[in-house]
Design a protein around this motif. Structure first.
Motif, short mmCIF file in Angstrom:
data_model
loop_
_atom_site.label_atom_id
_atom_site.label_comp_id
_atom_site.label_asym_id
_atom_site.label_seq_id
_atom_site.Cartn_x
_atom_site.Cartn_y
_atom_site.Cartn_z
N SER A 25 0.84 -1.18 0.00
CA SER A 25 0.00 0.00 0.00
C SER A 25 0.88 1.23 0.00
CB SER A 25 -0.93 0.01 1.23
OG SER A 25 -0.18 0.01 2.42
N GLY A 26 0.24 2.38 -0.18
CA GLY A 26 1.00 3.62 -0.24
C GLY A 26 1.35 3.95 -1.67
N ASP A 27 2.49 4.50 -1.90
CA ASP A 27 2.92 4.93 -3.23
C ASP A 27 3.53 3.75 -3.98
OD1 ASP A 27 5.27 7.40 -4.51
OD2 ASP A 27 3.45 6.53 -5.36
N THR A 28 2.67 2.79 -4.33
CA THR A 28 3.16 1.53 -4.89
C THR A 28 3.45 1.63 -6.38
OG1 THR A 28 0.86 0.83 -5.15
CG2 THR A 28 2.02 0.12 -3.17
N TYR A 29 2.41 1.56 -7.17
CA TYR A 29 2.62 1.50 -8.61
C TYR A 29 2.31 2.82 -9.28
CZ TYR A 29 3.39 -3.42 -8.05
OH TYR A 29 3.92 -4.63 -7.68
N SER A 30 2.66 3.90 -8.60
CA SER A 30 2.48 5.21 -9.22
C SER A 30 3.27 5.30 -10.51
CB SER A 30 2.98 6.30 -8.26
OG SER A 30 3.17 7.51 -8.94
N SER A 31 2.65 5.83 -11.53
CA SER A 31 3.34 5.94 -12.81
C SER A 31 4.49 6.93 -12.74
CB SER A 31 2.34 6.37 -13.89
OG SER A 31 1.78 7.63 -13.56
N ASP A 32 4.48 7.77 -11.71
CA ASP A 32 5.56 8.75 -11.59
C ASP A 32 6.77 8.20 -10.86
OD1 ASP A 32 3.11 11.35 -11.03
OD2 ASP A 32 4.05 10.68 -12.89
N THR A 33 6.53 7.35 -9.90
CA THR A 33 7.66 6.95 -9.06
C THR A 33 8.09 5.51 -9.25
OG1 THR A 33 6.23 6.31 -7.23
CG2 THR A 33 6.95 8.60 -7.30
N HIS A 34 7.16 4.63 -9.66
CA HIS A 34 7.50 3.21 -9.82
C HIS A 34 8.22 2.68 -8.58
CE1 HIS A 34 6.42 3.39 -14.08
NE2 HIS A 34 7.00 4.55 -14.09
N SER A 35 7.72 3.07 -7.42
CA SER A 35 8.44 2.79 -6.18
C SER A 35 8.61 1.31 -5.90
CB SER A 35 7.71 3.44 -5.00
OG SER A 35 7.67 4.83 -5.16
N SER A 36 7.70 0.49 -6.41
CA SER A 36 7.79 -0.93 -6.08
C SER A 36 7.73 -1.78 -7.34
CB SER A 36 6.65 -1.30 -5.13
OG SER A 36 5.40 -0.96 -5.68
N ASP A 37 8.37 -1.30 -8.41
CA ASP A 37 8.40 -2.08 -9.65
C ASP A 37 9.08 -3.42 -9.47
OD1 ASP A 37 8.55 0.00 -12.65
OD2 ASP A 37 6.94 -0.41 -11.21
N CYS A 38 10.04 -3.49 -8.61
CA CYS A 38 10.81 -4.70 -8.39
C CYS A 38 10.52 -5.19 -6.98
CB CYS A 38 12.30 -4.42 -8.57
SG CYS A 38 13.35 -5.87 -8.52
N MET A 39 10.04 -6.42 -6.86
CA MET A 39 9.67 -6.96 -5.56
C MET A 39 10.29 -8.33 -5.36
SD MET A 39 5.68 -5.81 -5.21
CE MET A 39 5.70 -5.96 -3.42
N GLY A 40 10.38 -8.72 -4.11
CA GLY A 40 11.00 -10.00 -3.88
C GLY A 40 10.72 -10.55 -2.50
N TRP A 41 11.09 -11.78 -2.32
CA TRP A 41 11.02 -12.47 -1.05
C TRP A 41 12.42 -12.77 -0.55
CZ3 TRP A 41 6.69 -12.86 1.74
CH2 TRP A 41 5.46 -12.73 1.08
N PHE A 42 12.62 -12.49 0.72
CA PHE A 42 13.88 -12.76 1.39
C PHE A 42 13.57 -13.58 2.64
CE2 PHE A 42 16.84 -9.76 -0.72
CZ PHE A 42 15.93 -9.09 -1.51
N ARG A 43 14.59 -14.23 3.15
CA ARG A 43 14.40 -14.96 4.39
C ARG A 43 15.66 -14.89 5.23
NH1 ARG A 43 14.04 -21.21 2.08
NH2 ARG A 43 16.20 -21.35 1.33
N ARG A 103 11.36 -2.19 -4.28
CA ARG A 103 12.24 -1.08 -4.64
C ARG A 103 11.84 -0.60 -6.03
NH1 ARG A 103 17.77 -1.19 -5.95
NH2 ARG A 103 17.04 -0.02 -7.76
N PRO A 104 12.32 0.56 -6.42
CA PRO A 104 12.14 0.99 -7.81
C PRO A 104 12.77 -0.02 -8.76
CG PRO A 104 12.79 2.83 -6.44
CD PRO A 104 12.94 1.60 -5.60
N PRO A 105 12.58 0.17 -10.08
CA PRO A 105 13.01 -0.87 -11.03
C PRO A 105 14.42 -1.39 -10.79
CG PRO A 105 11.82 0.84 -12.17
CD PRO A 105 11.95 1.30 -10.74
N CYS A 106 14.56 -2.70 -10.86
CA CYS A 106 15.85 -3.35 -10.69
C CYS A 106 16.65 -3.30 -11.98
CB CYS A 106 15.66 -4.82 -10.31
SG CYS A 106 15.16 -5.11 -8.61
N SER A 107 17.91 -2.95 -11.86
CA SER A 107 18.81 -3.08 -13.01
C SER A 107 19.11 -4.56 -13.21
CB SER A 107 20.12 -2.32 -12.74
OG SER A 107 20.82 -2.96 -11.70
#
Length: 132
Positions: A25-43, A103-107
């Motif tokens: 939630s929050g500023d997730t898939y905003s077209s301006d920020t792409h704040s969470s274009d890249c997501m993942g699972w860690f343990r 995070r924003p888009p992953c390289s």
């Protein structure tokens, strides 16, 4: 800002399955920020470093650590504000606290190395315990 909340953890016997969810939630898939274009699972298991084992980018491309390849599947919800992890054939070595991250888009390099320090936003974690 992006807020992430994991759910679905629990205790299971070896060979069993679990499905984890992560609600963003929050500023997730905003077209301006792409704040969470890249997501993942860690343990992270006690006494061990946080391990990135499954990532997915905005285009749906995935990458997995060898330790989970063929057993775990990462996916995004149609609404693009949810992340899922299907875990099958669980074994005691999978016992850990599981975290959702974004995070924003992953390289290319960030995507390939699956490093926790590359990620900006984190959930609080959900415990997965696998007994033998």
């Amino acid at each position: 800002q992006v807020q992430l909340v994991e759910s679905g953890g629990g205790s299971v016997q070896a060979g069993g399955s679990l499905r984890l969810s992560c609600a963003a939630s929050g500023d997730t898939y905003s077209s301006d920020t792409h704040s969470s274009d890249c997501m993942g699972w860690f343990r992270q298991a006690p006494g061990k470093e946080r391990e990135g084992f499954a990532l997915i980018n905005s285009g749906g491309t995935t990458t997995y650590a060898e330790s989970v390849k063929g057993r775990f599947t990462i996916s995004k919800g149609k609404a693009k504000n949810a992340l899922y992890l299907e875990m099958n054939s669980l074994n005691p070595e999978d016992t850990a606290m599981y975290y959702c991250a974004a995070r924003p888009p992953c390289s290319y390099w960030v995507f390939g190395r699956r490093r926790a320090s590359d990620f900006t936003y984190w959930g609080q974690g959900t415990q997965v315990t696998v007994s033998s």
